[in-house]
Enzyme design. Structure first.
Site, mmCIF file in Angstrom:
data_model
loop_
_atom_site.group_PDB
_atom_site.id
_atom_site.type_symbol
_atom_site.label_atom_id
_atom_site.label_comp_id
_atom_site.label_asym_id
_atom_site.label_seq_id
_atom_site.Cartn_x
_atom_site.Cartn_y
_atom_site.Cartn_z
ATOM 1 N N LYS A 181 0.833 -1.192 0.000
ATOM 2 C CA LYS A 181 0.000 0.000 0.000
ATOM 3 C C LYS A 181 0.881 1.261 0.000
ATOM 4 C CE LYS A 181 -4.224 1.614 2.284
ATOM 5 N NZ LYS A 181 -5.233 1.259 3.296
ATOM 6 N N GLU A 237 -19.051 -4.748 11.004
ATOM 7 C CA GLU A 237 -19.933 -3.946 11.844
ATOM 8 C C GLU A 237 -20.961 -4.802 12.582
ATOM 9 O OE1 GLU A 237 -18.217 -1.408 8.657
ATOM 10 O OE2 GLU A 237 -19.315 -3.314 8.639
ATOM 11 N N ARG A 263 -25.420 -1.408 8.147
ATOM 12 C CA ARG A 263 -25.149 -2.820 7.889
ATOM 13 C C ARG A 263 -25.443 -3.691 9.111
ATOM 14 N NH1 ARG A 263 -19.340 -3.234 5.243
ATOM 15 N NH2 ARG A 263 -20.386 -4.586 3.771
#
Length: 635
Positions: free
Chosen positions: A281, A376, A404
């Site tokens: 990354k 979540e 969610r």
């Protein structure tokens, strides 16, 4: 013309010689850093997928072959290679979206910016192709922590069940989401980097499989089929193959030839196959590599030239001169203070420790904070367990992402009367991240949960006060919500009635303006404009908007008109709740709700969207004046 400028569609890539692809990758990175620095956006994830994206578009034939991205914020290179090279208005009104967008290109299949969903999409598309007799390939790119989400594993369970249904899963394994990826899966994947034989295996796979695929493939399969010790040494391979997935990897995700070879092999299978690519990354950008990469996950506008200065704010925070603190930072500071006073207060985050403001709390109390990954639903249920165990958990999450976990909030937290506090960052109109990231549904969705209480603070003082009030509730879930912006000036109350604050009281009350949270300054300005027209407006901040405070009903009874101003959808929002409370109390006063219509909003600055929606003092005053005029004409 640069090589990149000559790429207008994926087929242009196929005409390039392999020896030129490294140069193209360098050009892509040279384009991305200054382009994203000008507007802000997701920098680190896209720098890490340059070679992987080039390889994908050289091997597959998009849009016939369906390339799906999860998470969608790693699609900037994909945009560049599919003809979208004007990044001058990236995430700005009228410009490119920061995520895949069907309106932009036929190469964008799903507008995916909520993580861990792509494998479900891919499973459905592959099934559709099978039923319709199509042989176009489905390729799902999943990474940046998305495999920590439970939905991904539900999809894998279904994908692996069909041994004869072609589907290619590309795991972009960069060890991070916003921050280092955590959990058992991350540990499994990490063994491929930490096992003593990894470097030798990577070298062998590159030298044999990519340069002699005819010999390499049977050799690879014989080694993995006959030597259990070798398979056990690379546990992730065993894990995926035990699920019924063919496994190729690990592959150096920055070696285009190696990735292309792996993808071509995957395309030759007649069933589900997983290609494991290791990427870095922020690759190619010195500040992102020398500092913590998650600071460069999402950036605001940065100093130019960024390669020299590398000045970058924390993830999600815009570069700005010293000024008012952000709502996020006010919450984070108060949590540290509360942590010192209350050892029972603990915190949860779903792969967003820094963006939601919990990093300082984690530094001060590392044993009292948990990052559960992009999960979540699990976070909400875990919070219920923590509360049942005698603690008071604070789950800090973007408002859009709590959608969610609605079932878990309803059936695990509320049904069991658990004292859990949900702190919703980026509530209301968020803006530049587009339709999926606006937190405009929370008060409607959560308003149906029995016993749940919702606070909408108007300023920093109220955020600190209402957070503490929420933490004092131990028999029901509580919610504290605030937007993505800097905290405005303090808004003083002239009177407290019940739990509500009266912010302005005229000599002659005509209109009651119910100001929800940060809409308080808008309502106060509207009251001034109404006064210029001879209309007296009382401004009240309910503070706790659900359930509706009796004080609001009492105030409404003394006015000719009630107007609720909220940055939430009108359907089922605070206005709806106030209207129901007035009817229940037999208070017959006309009600108008100013809020967001039932539609997905385009990406633009928060202020631009609020203006487009009529949530400005002038628009509010115009509509209220028209309502009063109609009322007078009827009487």
């Amino acid at each position: 013309m640069t090589m990149l400028e000559g790429i207008r569609e994926p087929r242009d890539l196929k005409a390039l010689g392999a020896e030129r692809l490294g140069e193209l990758a360098a050009e892509v990175r040279q384009f991305l850093v200054p382009a994203v620095a000008r507007t802000g956006g997701h920098l680190g994830p896209n720098l890490g997928v340059v070679e992987l994206t080039i390889a994908l578009h050289r091997v597959f034939d998009s849009p016939a072959d369906r390339i799906l991205w999860d998470t969608g914020h790693q699609s900037y290179v994909h945009k560049l290679l599919t003809g979208r090279q004007d990044f001058s208005k990236l995430r700005i009104k009228g410009g490119l979206s920061g995520y895949p967008s069907r309106a932009e290109s036929e190469h964008d299949v799903i507008e995916n910016s909520h993580a861990s969903t792509v494998l479900g999409w891919a499973d459905g598309l592959a099934k559709a192709h099978q039923v319709r007799g199509k042989d176009d390939r489905v390729v799902a790119v999943i990474g940046d922590g998305a495999l920590t989400g439970g939905m991904a594993w539900e999809a894998l369970n279904n994908i692996a069940a069909a041994k004869d249904r072609p589907l290619i899963i590309v795991v972009n394994d960069n060890e991070r989401s916003y921050a280092p990826t955590i959990g058992g899966l991350a540990d499994h994947l990490a063994t491929l980097r930490t096992t003593d034989g990894y470097e030798a295996f990577l070298s062998w796979s590159k030298d044999v499989l990519t340069r002699a695929p005819v010999v390499g493939r049977p050799l690879y399969e014989s080694l993995h089929g006959a030597k259990k010790g070798f398979k056990d040494a690379f546990a992730p391979q065993g894990m995926f193959e035990d699920l019924g997935l063919k496994y190729i990897g690990p592959v150096d995700g920055h070696d285009i030839a190696a990735v292309e070879s792996a993808l071509r092999r995957a395309a030759g299978f007649h069933g589900p196959v997983l290609v494991h690519c290791l990427t870095e990354k922020g690759r190619g950008y010195r500040p992102a590599l020398e500092h913590e990469a998650d600071r460069f996950h999402t950036v605001g506008a940065m100093d130019l030239p960024p390669a020299t200065t590398g000045r970058c704010p924390p993830a999600g925070e815009p570069v700005a001169p010293p000024g008012p603190p952000s709502w996020t930072s006010v919450f984070g500071d108060e949590m540290v203070r509360i942590g010192a006073e209350r050892p029972d207060v603990v915190a949860l985050t779903a792969a967003m420790l820094d963006p939601v403001g919990l990093s300082r709390f984690a530094e001060a109390y590392p044993e009292r904070v948990w990052d559960v990954g992009i999960a979540e639903q699990h976070a909400a249920v875990c919070a219920a367990g923590l509360a049942t165990g005698g603690l008071h958990p604070v789950f800090a999450v973007y408002a859009t992402f709590l959608n969610r976990a609605f079932d878990q909030v309803l059936m695990d937290v509320a049904l069991h009367r658990c004292g859990v506090t949900f702190v919703l960052d980026r509530a209301g109109v968020t803006g530049t991240d587009g339709a999926s990231h606006n937190g405009m549904w929370d008060m409607s969705v959560l308003g149906v949960v029995p016993g749940l209480r919702i606070a909408a603070p108007r300023d920093a003082e109220q955020l600190r006060a209402q957070l503490r009030e929420a933490l004092d509730v131990d028999d029901a879930p509580t919610v504290v919500r605030y937007p993505k912006e800097s905290v405005g000036e303090p808004v003083a109350a002239v009177q407290r009635i019940g739990g509500a604050d009266v912010l302005h009281r005229p000599a002659r009350p005509d209109v009651l303006l119910v100001a929800v949270g940060v809409m308080a300054p808008v309502c106060l300005r509207a009251a001034e404009l109404l006064a210029d027209r001879g209309v007296g407006a009382t401004v009240v901040d309910p503070r706790w908007v659900r359930p509706v405070d009796d004080a609001v009903v009492q105030l409404a009874a003394g006015h000719r008109l009630v107007a609720v101003v909220e940055d939430n959808i009108r359907t089922g929002g605070v206005g709806s709740a106030v209207g129901q409370a007035l009817r229940d109390a037999d208070v017959d006063v006309p009600l108008r709700t100013f809020g967001i219509p039932d539609e997905f909003l385009p990406h633009a600055k928060r202020g631009e969207l609020l203006a487009d929606l009529g949530l400005t003092p002038a628009e509010i005053v115009g509509r209220i004046s028209a309502d009063l005029a109609r009322k007078e004409n009827r009487s």
